[in-house]
Design a protein around this motif. Structure first.
Motif, mmCIF file in Angstrom:
data_model
loop_
_atom_site.group_PDB
_atom_site.id
_atom_site.type_symbol
_atom_site.label_atom_id
_atom_site.label_comp_id
_atom_site.label_asym_id
_atom_site.label_seq_id
_atom_site.Cartn_x
_atom_site.Cartn_y
_atom_site.Cartn_z
ATOM 1 N N ILE A 24 0.832 -1.202 0.000
ATOM 2 C CA ILE A 24 0.000 0.000 0.000
ATOM 3 C C ILE A 24 0.865 1.249 0.000
ATOM 4 O O ILE A 24 0.624 2.195 -0.754
ATOM 5 N N ASP A 25 1.914 1.244 0.840
ATOM 6 C CA ASP A 25 2.804 2.399 0.892
ATOM 7 C C ASP A 25 3.438 2.655 -0.458
ATOM 8 O O ASP A 25 3.586 3.793 -0.899
ATOM 9 N N ALA A 26 3.822 1.567 -1.156
ATOM 10 C CA ALA A 26 4.479 1.719 -2.449
ATOM 11 C C ALA A 26 3.540 2.366 -3.452
ATOM 12 O O ALA A 26 3.941 3.183 -4.271
ATOM 13 N N VAL A 27 2.239 1.984 -3.361
ATOM 14 C CA VAL A 27 1.265 2.554 -4.290
ATOM 15 C C VAL A 27 0.978 4.006 -3.952
ATOM 16 O O VAL A 27 0.945 4.868 -4.821
ATOM 17 N N VAL A 28 0.777 4.299 -2.661
ATOM 18 C CA VAL A 28 0.408 5.645 -2.251
ATOM 19 C C VAL A 28 1.577 6.615 -2.408
ATOM 20 O O VAL A 28 1.411 7.752 -2.829
ATOM 21 N N ASP A 29 2.774 6.157 -2.086
ATOM 22 C CA ASP A 29 3.933 7.045 -2.112
ATOM 23 C C ASP A 29 4.223 7.561 -3.512
ATOM 24 O O ASP A 29 4.357 8.749 -3.738
ATOM 25 N N GLY A 30 4.346 6.669 -4.476
ATOM 26 C CA GLY A 30 4.644 7.080 -5.839
ATOM 27 C C GLY A 30 5.982 7.777 -5.930
ATOM 28 O O GLY A 30 6.892 7.554 -5.130
ATOM 29 N N TYR A 135 -1.569 6.461 -12.681
ATOM 30 C CA TYR A 135 -1.617 7.406 -11.557
ATOM 31 C C TYR A 135 -1.024 6.847 -10.267
ATOM 32 O O TYR A 135 -0.394 7.596 -9.508
ATOM 33 N N PRO A 136 -1.157 5.516 -9.972
ATOM 34 C CA PRO A 136 -0.511 5.017 -8.756
ATOM 35 C C PRO A 136 1.017 5.078 -8.831
ATOM 36 O O PRO A 136 1.685 5.266 -7.817
ATOM 37 N N GLN A 137 1.566 4.911 -10.043
ATOM 38 C CA GLN A 137 3.018 5.010 -10.199
ATOM 39 C C GLN A 137 3.503 6.398 -9.802
ATOM 40 O O GLN A 137 4.543 6.542 -9.152
ATOM 41 N N TYR A 138 2.731 7.398 -10.195
ATOM 42 C CA TYR A 138 3.099 8.773 -9.862
ATOM 43 C C TYR A 138 2.811 9.092 -8.403
ATOM 44 O O TYR A 138 3.448 9.968 -7.814
#
Length: 206
Positions: A24-30, A135-138
């Motif tokens: 989740i952190d990896a997705v949210v952080d971007g 958008y999750p990558q960013y």
């Protein structure tokens, strides 16, 4: 034996929970400022696929996650058009991306994107993040959410993340133009004065 099973189960829960949190952190952080953004290939409102590689002469990009339905995005549309008009010929074109799931927001369907782009005479690509993979990558969380990228030998490096300026709804009240200041600094080979601000807008619908 029963105690061993309980301990084993607890250990598995901890491992799974830790993995879930990290994911989740990896997705949210971007992306963070200084990261290199990967390219993408998304469908434009004219039906053609667009990627950053299609702009060999660009010095960088203004990537903006926006949509039809959010009042904050609507309030910024003329500013986005103005950014493209001012900086496209200087090497920093606008690339707009709609990240919303049209099943949750029918106003943001591809057909309605085409209508909006036509009615507002968008001078820049308006791309559909089909499958919501980009958008999750960013790390985008709002519409609008803006990223200024600088093209370098290492790739497209993120130099600014946040709002277009300091007045999300009222253009007449703007006193700090974060995106313009960032691009002006990059064009002058100077450090970007403000690299991060809070994106203010509607949450992305996924």
């Amino acid at each position: 034996m029963k105690t061993l099973k309980v301990l084993t189960l607890l250990a598995m829960i901890v491992v799974v929970s830790a993995f879930a949190v990290n994911t989740i952190d990896a997705v949210v952080d971007g992306y963070k400022v200084g990261d290199t953004a990967t390219d993408f290939s998304l469908k434009n409102v004219d039906g053609k696929m667009v990627s950053l590689a299609d702009y060999p002469k660009a010095k960088g990009f203004v990537v903006i996650f926006t949509c039809n339905s959010c009042p904050f995005s609507v309030a910024n549309e003329d500013r986005i058009i103005a950014l493209d008009k001012k900086y496209k010929n200087q090497g920093y074109p606008v690339i707009a991306i709609n990240p919303n799931n049209p099943e949750l927001k029918p106003e943001d369907s591809f057909e309605n994107m085409k209508k909006r782009a036509s009615s507002k005479n968008f001078t820049f690509p308006y791309l559909f993040d089909e499958g919501q993979e980009i958008y999750p990558q960013y790390g985008a969380t709002k519409t609008p959410h803006t990223y200024v990228l600088q093209k370098t030998d290492k790739g497209n490096v993120v130099r600014y993340i946040g709002s277009i300026d300091d007045s999300s709804r009222d253009e007449s009240a703007v006193s700090s133009k974060y995106v313009e200041d960032a691009i002006d600094a990059l064009l002058a080979n100077k450090e970007v004065p403000v690299t991060n601000t809070k994106a203010i807008g509607c949450s992305i619908k996924s």
